[in-house]
Design a protein around this motif. Structure first.
Motif, PDB file in Angstrom:
ATOM      1  N   GLU A  46       0.820  -1.206   0.000  1.00  0.00           N
ATOM      2  CA  GLU A  46       0.000   0.000   0.000  1.00  0.00           C
ATOM      3  C   GLU A  46       0.858   1.263   0.000  1.00  0.00           C
ATOM      4  O   GLU A  46       0.558   2.236  -0.675  1.00  0.00           O
ATOM      5  CB  GLU A  46      -0.908  -0.030   1.234  1.00  0.00           C
ATOM      6  CG  GLU A  46      -2.233   0.594   1.018  1.00  0.00           C
ATOM      7  CD  GLU A  46      -3.159   0.319   2.191  1.00  0.00           C
ATOM      8  OE1 GLU A  46      -2.762   0.524   3.361  1.00  0.00           O
ATOM      9  OE2 GLU A  46      -4.291  -0.096   1.927  1.00  0.00           O
ATOM     10  N   ALA A  84       2.359   5.621  -2.769  1.00  0.00           N
ATOM     11  CA  ALA A  84       1.145   5.131  -2.119  1.00  0.00           C
ATOM     12  C   ALA A  84       0.163   4.684  -3.195  1.00  0.00           C
ATOM     13  O   ALA A  84      -0.148   5.450  -4.119  1.00  0.00           O
ATOM     14  CB  ALA A  84       0.519   6.222  -1.258  1.00  0.00           C
ATOM     15  N   ARG A 132      -2.442   7.316   6.201  1.00  0.00           N
ATOM     16  CA  ARG A 132      -1.148   6.749   6.553  1.00  0.00           C
ATOM     17  C   ARG A 132      -0.180   7.871   6.915  1.00  0.00           C
ATOM     18  O   ARG A 132      -0.281   8.983   6.421  1.00  0.00           O
ATOM     19  CB  ARG A 132      -0.536   5.957   5.385  1.00  0.00           C
ATOM     20  CG  ARG A 132      -1.335   4.767   4.935  1.00  0.00           C
ATOM     21  CD  ARG A 132      -1.337   3.655   5.976  1.00  0.00           C
ATOM     22  NE  ARG A 132      -2.090   2.510   5.513  1.00  0.00           N
ATOM     23  CZ  ARG A 132      -3.398   2.365   5.592  1.00  0.00           C
ATOM     24  NH1 ARG A 132      -4.143   3.315   6.094  1.00  0.00           N
ATOM     25  NH2 ARG A 132      -3.981   1.268   5.164  1.00  0.00           N
ATOM     26  N   HIS A 133       0.803   7.527   7.759  1.00  0.00           N
ATOM     27  CA  HIS A 133       1.868   8.439   8.145  1.00  0.00           C
ATOM     28  C   HIS A 133       3.191   7.748   7.864  1.00  0.00           C
ATOM     29  O   HIS A 133       3.357   6.575   8.163  1.00  0.00           O
ATOM     30  CB  HIS A 133       1.785   8.790   9.629  1.00  0.00           C
ATOM     31  CG  HIS A 133       0.437   9.272  10.038  1.00  0.00           C
ATOM     32  ND1 HIS A 133      -0.024  10.521   9.738  1.00  0.00           N
ATOM     33  CD2 HIS A 133      -0.564   8.660  10.699  1.00  0.00           C
ATOM     34  CE1 HIS A 133      -1.248  10.662  10.212  1.00  0.00           C
ATOM     35  NE2 HIS A 133      -1.603   9.530  10.800  1.00  0.00           N
TER      36      HIS A 133
END
Length: 103
Positions: free
Chosen positions: A8, A22, A59-60
């Motif tokens: 992902e 991503a 997301r980070h």
């Protein structure tokens, strides 16, 4: 040619920068909110379908070196968000920056 990640989100180190990929299939560029804050890349995407469903991606990504926040660039194409995070030797680290996503 677009790099299609196997996962992902993927992070790679290149000459003088980090690159984040991503996989965001089915999202539009306008659905993506991208920010650099406290040494982390924050990727959020929200898409509402015609039948009322909402899909959310959040997301980070942290990197181990300082990044030149003014030189961060991002593109979105072929369902993949690509973010380039140039490494900086400068000690001036701003608390946060919103990043425009280009085509």
């Amino acid at each position: 040619m677009t790099h299609h990640p196997d996962h992902e989100v993927e992070l790679f180190k290149d000459e003088g920068s980090y690159e984040v990929y991503a996989d965001l299939p089915g999202y539009d560029r306008a659905d993506i909110d991208l920010r650099w804050h406290d040494g982390r890349l924050h990727v959020t995407a929200e898409h509402r379908t015609d039948d009322g469903e909402t899909r959310v991606f959040n997301r980070h990504v942290s990197v181990p070196r300082r990044v030149d926040a003014d030189a961060i660039s991002a593109t979105y194409g072929d369902d993949v968000l690509t973010v380039r995070l140039p490494v900086s030797d400068d000690d001036d680290d701003r608390p946060g920056t919103r990043i425009e996503v280009g085509e």
